[in-house]
Design a protein around this motif. Structure first.
Motif, PDB file in Angstrom:
ATOM      1  N   LEU A 120       0.852  -1.178   0.000  1.00 46.30           N
ATOM      2  CA  LEU A 120       0.000   0.000   0.000  1.00 46.30           C
ATOM      3  C   LEU A 120       0.892   1.233   0.000  1.00 46.30           C
ATOM      4  N   LEU A 121       0.837   1.996  -1.074  1.00 43.02           N
ATOM      5  CA  LEU A 121       1.650   3.202  -1.198  1.00 43.02           C
ATOM      6  C   LEU A 121       0.772   4.434  -1.092  1.00 43.02           C
ATOM      7  N   ARG A 122       1.250   5.364  -0.307  1.00 49.59           N
ATOM      8  CA  ARG A 122       0.673   6.707  -0.292  1.00 49.59           C
ATOM      9  C   ARG A 122       1.720   7.675  -0.818  1.00 49.59           C
ATOM     10  N   ASP A 123       1.415   8.950  -0.836  1.00 49.43           N
ATOM     11  CA  ASP A 123       2.271   9.939  -1.490  1.00 49.43           C
ATOM     12  C   ASP A 123       3.742   9.779  -1.090  1.00 49.43           C
ATOM     13  N   GLY A 124       4.609   9.577  -2.075  1.00 52.45           N
ATOM     14  CA  GLY A 124       6.047   9.460  -1.854  1.00 52.45           C
ATOM     15  C   GLY A 124       6.559   8.042  -1.722  1.00 52.45           C
ATOM     16  N   GLY A 125       5.692   7.049  -1.586  1.00 52.42           N
ATOM     17  CA  GLY A 125       6.134   5.671  -1.400  1.00 52.42           C
ATOM     18  C   GLY A 125       6.531   5.010  -2.710  1.00 52.42           C
ATOM     19  N   TYR A 126       7.445   4.018  -2.626  1.00 56.31           N
ATOM     20  CA  TYR A 126       7.860   3.282  -3.811  1.00 56.31           C
ATOM     21  C   TYR A 126       8.438   1.934  -3.404  1.00 56.31           C
ATOM     22  N   ASN A 127       8.792   1.118  -4.407  1.00 53.69           N
ATOM     23  CA  ASN A 127       9.412  -0.192  -4.175  1.00 53.69           C
ATOM     24  C   ASN A 127      10.740  -0.266  -4.912  1.00 53.69           C
ATOM     25  N   LYS A 128      11.789  -0.646  -4.191  1.00 55.36           N
ATOM     26  CA  LYS A 128      13.121  -0.775  -4.779  1.00 55.36           C
ATOM     27  C   LYS A 128      13.195  -1.988  -5.710  1.00 55.36           C
ATOM     28  N   VAL A 129      14.259  -2.023  -6.507  1.00 54.22           N
ATOM     29  CA  VAL A 129      14.476  -3.148  -7.423  1.00 54.22           C
ATOM     30  C   VAL A 129      14.584  -4.449  -6.626  1.00 54.22           C
ATOM     31  N   HIS A 130      13.840  -5.458  -7.052  1.00 51.97           N
ATOM     32  CA  HIS A 130      13.868  -6.740  -6.352  1.00 51.97           C
ATOM     33  C   HIS A 130      13.287  -7.823  -7.257  1.00 51.97           C
ATOM     34  N   ASN A 131      13.453  -9.062  -6.844  1.00 51.41           N
ATOM     35  CA  ASN A 131      12.743 -10.176  -7.457  1.00 51.41           C
ATOM     36  C   ASN A 131      12.277 -11.099  -6.346  1.00 51.41           C
ATOM     37  N   HIS A 132      11.768 -12.277  -6.704  1.00 52.42           N
ATOM     38  CA  HIS A 132      11.176 -13.177  -5.716  1.00 52.42           C
ATOM     39  C   HIS A 132      11.796 -14.564  -5.884  1.00 52.42           C
ATOM     40  N   PRO A 133      13.033 -14.743  -5.462  1.00 57.47           N
ATOM     41  CA  PRO A 133      13.746 -15.998  -5.724  1.00 57.47           C
ATOM     42  C   PRO A 133      13.091 -17.195  -5.037  1.00 57.47           C
TER      43      PRO A 133
END
Length: 220
Positions: A120-133
Motif C-alpha cells: 500500500l503506497l501513499r504519497d512518496g512511497g515506492y518499491n526498490k528493485v527486487h525479485n522473488h527468488p
C-alpha cells in the motif's frame, strides 16, 4: 528501438543476411489479465486491506514508505480475498500451459510459495528493485491505482528490467497500474515501482507460487 534494413547487394538479392530460420530464443513471458467486475469487487477488497492495516504493523522489504503487510495473505479468511487468490492461481495455471507442453488429461497444480502480501503506497512511497527468488511465478493484482499527479514524470509506474546482462538492445517493460489489472510473470524477473505521488492509496497485492505438472499418461 528503430530498425532499418538497407539494400547492400545488386539486383534485389538478399539484404544483410541470407534467408534462413528465425528463432525467438528464451522469451520472458508475462500474462496480463483484467478482473471481471473489478470496479465492484475492488470496493470490498480495499475495505479488507484497510482493516488489516489497522492491526498489522507491517514489515520492511522492497518498500520505501507505505505499508507492506505480513506475508500471510494466502490465509486471510475473507471470502472476497479467497476468491481473488483462486483467480490468481488460475492465471498461473494458464501461463504454465503456455510454456509447458500439456496433453489431454494433464493437470497443473498451483501452490503458494513464499507468501502473499499487500503493498500500500501513499504519497512518496515506492518499491526498490527486487525479485522473488525460489518461486516459479509471481503475480501482482491492483486493487486501487490511486490518483497520481499527471505532472510528475513516471509517477508510480511499474517497470520490469531486461534480465540479460550487457544487452545493448535491452530496455524496460513499463506498466501503468490500473485497478483490476493482474500480471503474472517469472519470479526471478527483476522489477520495481517508481515513487507514487498523488491522492489516495495505490494498493497492490503480490503473490508467489510454485507449480507442479501432473501427468496422467506416459510421454511418447
Amino acid at each position: 528501438m528503430n530498425t532499418q534494413m538497407r539494400d547492400t547487394g545488386a539486383g534485389g538479392a538478399a539484404r544483410g543476411c541470407a534467408p534462413g530460420e528465425l528463432s525467438n530464443l528464451f522469451p520472458t513471458v508475462l500474462l496480463r489479465r483484467r478482473m471481471p467486475d473489478a470496479a465492484i469487487r475492488n470496493v470490498r477488497l480495499r475495505e479488507i486491506v484497510l482493516e488489516h492495516e489497522k492491526t498489522d504493523a507491517g514489515v520492511g522489504h522492497s518498500n520505501v514508505g507505505g505499508w507492506h503487510s505480513s506475508a500471510d495473505l494466502w490465509d486471510w479468511p475473507e471470502p472476497e480475498m479467497r476468491a481473488l487468490c483462486d483467480w490468481v492461481k488460475l492465471g498461473a495455471q494458464d501461463l504454465t500451459a503456455t510454456v509447458v507442453p500439456l496433453q489431454p488429461g494433464d493437470d497443473v497444480n498451483v501452490m503458494p510459495y513464499g507468501g502473499a502480501w499487500v503493498n500500500l503506497l501513499r504519497d512518496g512511497g515506492y518499491n526498490k528493485v527486487h525479485n522473488h527468488p525460489g518461486a516459479v511465478w509471481s503475480a501482482v493484482y491492483y486493487v486501487a491505482a490511486g490518483e497520481p499527479d499527471p505532472s510528475v514524470p513516471g509517477n508510480g509506474l511499474f517497470e520490469f528490467m531486461d534480465p540479460r546482462p550487457g544487452n545493448i538492445h535491452g530496455g524496460k517493460e513499463i506498466i501503468r497500474p490500473e485497478a483490476g489489472l493482474l500480471m503474472v510473470f517469472p519470479a526471478w524477473l527483476y522489477h520495481y515501482v517508481n515513487p507514487y505521488h498523488g491522492k489516495g492509496e495505490r494498493i497492490s497485492i503480490a503473490f508467489n507460487m510454485n507449480v507442479e505438472v501432473v501427468r496422467t499418461a506416459p510421454r511418447r
